[in-house]
Design a protein around this motif. Sequence first.
Motif, short mmCIF file in Angstrom:
data_model
loop_
_atom_site.label_atom_id
_atom_site.label_comp_id
_atom_site.label_asym_id
_atom_site.label_seq_id
_atom_site.Cartn_x
_atom_site.Cartn_y
_atom_site.Cartn_z
N VAL A 25 -1.88 -29.26 24.90
CA VAL A 25 -1.83 -27.99 24.17
C VAL A 25 -0.36 -27.88 23.73
O VAL A 25 0.51 -27.69 24.69
CB VAL A 25 -2.30 -26.78 24.86
N ILE A 26 0.05 -27.67 22.56
CA ILE A 26 1.37 -27.65 22.18
C ILE A 26 2.05 -26.27 21.16
O ILE A 26 3.29 -26.27 21.29
CB ILE A 26 1.95 -28.89 21.05
N TYR A 27 0.68 -25.73 21.08
CA TYR A 27 1.43 -24.24 20.51
C TYR A 27 0.41 -23.27 20.80
O TYR A 27 -0.86 -23.51 20.73
CB TYR A 27 1.68 -24.57 19.13
N GLU A 28 0.97 -21.96 20.95
CA GLU A 28 -0.06 -20.70 21.04
C GLU A 28 0.53 -19.71 20.18
O GLU A 28 1.47 -19.40 20.00
CB GLU A 28 -0.04 -20.15 22.67
N TYR A 29 -0.67 -19.30 19.45
CA TYR A 29 -0.54 -18.03 18.80
C TYR A 29 -1.27 -17.20 18.89
O TYR A 29 -2.75 -17.19 18.90
CB TYR A 29 -0.47 -18.33 17.28
N SER A 30 -1.02 -15.57 19.49
CA SER A 30 -1.98 -14.77 19.78
C SER A 30 -1.82 -13.54 18.76
O SER A 30 -1.00 -13.20 17.90
CB SER A 30 -1.71 -14.09 21.10
N GLU A 31 -3.13 -12.92 18.42
CA GLU A 31 -3.14 -11.77 17.43
C GLU A 31 -3.89 -10.82 17.86
O GLU A 31 -5.25 -11.12 18.62
CB GLU A 31 -3.28 -12.27 16.05
N GLU A 32 -3.55 -9.71 17.84
CA GLU A 32 -4.73 -8.41 18.05
C GLU A 32 -4.92 -7.54 16.94
O GLU A 32 -3.66 -7.29 16.30
CB GLU A 32 -4.08 -7.74 19.42
N VAL A 33 -6.01 -7.21 16.23
CA VAL A 33 -6.41 -6.58 15.23
C VAL A 33 -7.02 -5.33 15.56
O VAL A 33 -7.84 -5.28 16.44
CB VAL A 33 -7.23 -7.56 14.30
N VAL A 252 -8.65 -8.67 7.36
CA VAL A 252 -8.88 -10.14 7.39
C VAL A 252 -9.68 -10.46 8.73
O VAL A 252 -10.45 -11.30 8.58
CB VAL A 252 -7.41 -10.92 7.34
N ARG A 253 -9.39 -9.68 9.66
CA ARG A 253 -10.40 -10.30 11.07
C ARG A 253 -10.92 -8.92 11.56
O ARG A 253 -10.44 -7.84 11.16
CB ARG A 253 -9.30 -10.82 12.05
N ARG A 254 -11.92 -9.31 12.30
CA ARG A 254 -12.47 -8.11 12.95
C ARG A 254 -11.62 -7.46 14.14
O ARG A 254 -10.58 -8.13 14.54
CB ARG A 254 -13.96 -8.68 13.75
N ARG A 255 -11.86 -6.45 14.80
CA ARG A 255 -11.23 -5.80 15.72
C ARG A 255 -11.22 -6.54 16.95
O ARG A 255 -12.33 -7.27 17.37
CB ARG A 255 -11.74 -4.27 16.09
N GLY A 256 -10.19 -6.94 17.76
CA GLY A 256 -9.97 -7.49 18.92
C GLY A 256 -8.74 -8.61 19.17
O GLY A 256 -8.06 -8.71 18.23
N VAL A 257 -9.07 -9.23 19.96
CA VAL A 257 -7.78 -10.07 20.29
C VAL A 257 -8.35 -11.80 20.14
O VAL A 257 -9.37 -11.97 20.45
CB VAL A 257 -7.63 -10.29 22.09
N ALA A 258 -7.54 -12.53 19.48
CA ALA A 258 -7.72 -14.12 19.19
C ALA A 258 -6.67 -14.75 19.64
O ALA A 258 -5.57 -14.25 19.32
CB ALA A 258 -8.03 -14.14 17.71
N VAL A 259 -6.88 -15.89 20.35
CA VAL A 259 -5.80 -16.75 20.95
C VAL A 259 -5.77 -18.18 20.13
O VAL A 259 -7.26 -18.78 20.29
CB VAL A 259 -6.08 -16.90 22.42
N HIS A 260 -5.05 -18.39 19.19
CA HIS A 260 -5.01 -19.59 18.49
C HIS A 260 -4.04 -20.78 19.19
O HIS A 260 -3.10 -20.49 19.56
CB HIS A 260 -4.68 -19.40 17.12
N SER A 261 -4.78 -22.06 19.22
CA SER A 261 -3.91 -22.93 19.75
C SER A 261 -3.86 -24.11 18.93
O SER A 261 -4.84 -24.55 18.31
CB SER A 261 -4.27 -23.26 21.14
N LEU A 262 -2.83 -24.88 19.01
CA LEU A 262 -2.83 -26.37 18.32
C LEU A 262 -2.63 -27.21 19.52
O LEU A 262 -1.82 -27.16 20.52
CB LEU A 262 -1.49 -26.34 17.26
#
Length: 759
Positions: A25-33, A252-262
């Motif tokens: 795993v080389i990259y992490e991007y988190s978002e909370e909507v 753009v997104r539903r409510r909640g937390v999403a953790v994206h990774s490359l």
Amino acid sequence: MIRDRLLLEVNSELLNMFPRSGASVIYEYSEEVSEPEPGPSIEEVDIPPELKKALSNAGIKRLFKFQYDAFEYIKSGYHTIITAGTGTGKTEAFLLPILADIYSNPSPYPRAILTYPTKALSRDQFNRFQKYLVFGRATAGIYDGDTPPELRKRMRENPPSIVITNPDMIHIGLVRSPAIRQFIERARFLVVDELHVYEGVLGSHLKYIIDRVKARNNRGLIFIGSSATLSNPKAFAESLFGVDVAVVQGPVRRRGVAVHSLVSTGYLSRWTVAAALSAILAKKGLKHIIFVDSQQMAELVARIGKSYGSEVMVHRAGLPAEERRRIEEKLRRGEILAVAATPTLELGIDIGDLDAVVLASPPPSYTKYLQRAGRVGRRGRPGYVFTVLSDDPIDAYYERNPEKYFSQDMPPLVIEPENEEVGKIHLLARLLEEGSIKLSSLNGFWRTVYTRLLEENLAYVKGLHLYPRRKIAFKYLDECGSIRSSGPQVKIVDKVSGETLAYRELPQAVLDLYPGAIYLIQTKPFLSLGLDFEEKTAWVRPLEENITYYTKPLYTVEVGDYTVLDERVSSRGIPLSYASVELALIVEGYIVRDVFSEKAGERIWLDQPLKYSYRTKAVLVKYPTKEGWSLADHAEAFHAIEHTIISAARIVCGAGLTDMGGVSYPSGDIVIYDASPGGSGLSKLLFERFEEAERIAFEIVSRCDCEDGCPRCIYSPYCGNNNQVLSRRKAMYYLGSIIGKTITTLEKPLEKRYGKPIA
């Protein structure tokens, strides 16, 4: 830096499974909507009391602002497009004004026709609607190919307020079904949900279906589109509906937390790493989908997953509908934790809560990324999205610039309205609906199409009218009139049992089912024995399940007759044309590759090359040759440039890995074409955005540190000659010599081409 606990655990297990491979795993991007912007309470909205009670019983006390905006637009009679992320309430946004109209204007006929791209989604949404219909003032019913005859009869005799169907049923029903014609003639609203699905060839079909619907309904239909986030919602909806539309933008997104990774694959294949990620997630009890963009790659990932002790089922087009429904139900119930799927599970079918999605490669566009990522993290739980980056020019681009992946622009969705193959089907359908059409009404593009109908003996001219040859025309629509295939369907038959196993469309079937090809169906390997174009049948026989290799075709593409539709000179002085072209796809042999390492093995040549010709749309490019360069120098440079421009089209146009193909000549002529017969609209978009694609192509070849070519810059897994006659250095030198300059050349593309074409 990776901070999320689950990502750290996944990374640790990857390193343990593949030490020193570089897979990590080389990259992490988190978002909370947060919640969408609130709107008025339902008590403040002008809707019937019964509907307010139904909404209240369903737990809806207040609308979101975008839902209320949609309500006001639709109630006022505006054609409307609603864009918002998965699970944010788009359905209620268009359903509420329709129900308000039905409750206020009772009618014995349907007031609304709701279309979904799949029958499974229709049934899923029908179940969702029930909570709003409890008072009996509005009714809904599904009318499609899976509706039992007795239920169809009852719906014809006592139509529901809302008819739920799909564009395929409308397409065929306008020709064959009095009930569909009556529903359409009486309806007030026509909804097309999941509008983003209808890009390319399927979108061209929908445009012509909408035109036929408008000709049938003279009461003034209100068109409503609903979609995940689009970059060009107004232009795209108007290209399909042919009317001005109002745009309502939701979150753009539903409510909640999403953790994206490359995730980098190191020296492993993306399919191996995707299968390994699936096994790790399954071991942790996480329910997930592995998304791929190819039917055979879905099979391959599932097959590799077995070697890691993971049960992965396959969900893709070409499998029987009952098989797909069985898999959906198993996933919903948690009986299986992993499914490898093509975009068939990208839509909002209820498959229960998903914990994660694994993208075996970056999706064709960021819009599709958001759609797939939106499937996870419902009901307050974090969702995880793993995107696998491998040895690929665009993957390498994002590995160098990971932050750009999550801040990229969304390319506009496009269709090719003048697709002759699509137009032929719908002109023939119109002839069967109307009996005849005045020749004087068929101008421009339609004159070309009706000439094709005459040539193929599907229609005839009598006096001033065009008439269908009804018996032949009906047979043609039954066999070749599907709106789901970009070309004729090939039936795949087990030579041993005689059983029909699946279907594959042309021209892709030529690249998948040539003699000697390994073809996977639900992870089981079959050997192709040959392809009969006349019978549209491919014969296969089963192989031992433990084989560890697959095959890739060796082919070339010949460009025949072409007609220039538009032309311009790029800002750097490069002549460009957008054209209708005749292509001959010729498979000459194949190469054997290892499933796990993708290492190339033996080359095998066919005794008789397999050839298939079709027309499509293409960008024609004319680069001037360089003084002092040999024929081989030019061939290596232009072939590499062709590959990298096709790669760049993934960013610039949202093209999938197999949506476009190309062929180059040592003379500097390059042809980049839509893989779909008739054209998909992508090459037109590339024609318009060529300078940006060329800039990214130069970055790809100039930023790679390989010797003179590798999978991270100029190699393509779909190259017809297995990445021969390529030079990164020469492509870099050539593009570097024209970037920032203006070239003067009088030659037009293909006018003076020479040398052997290289696909």
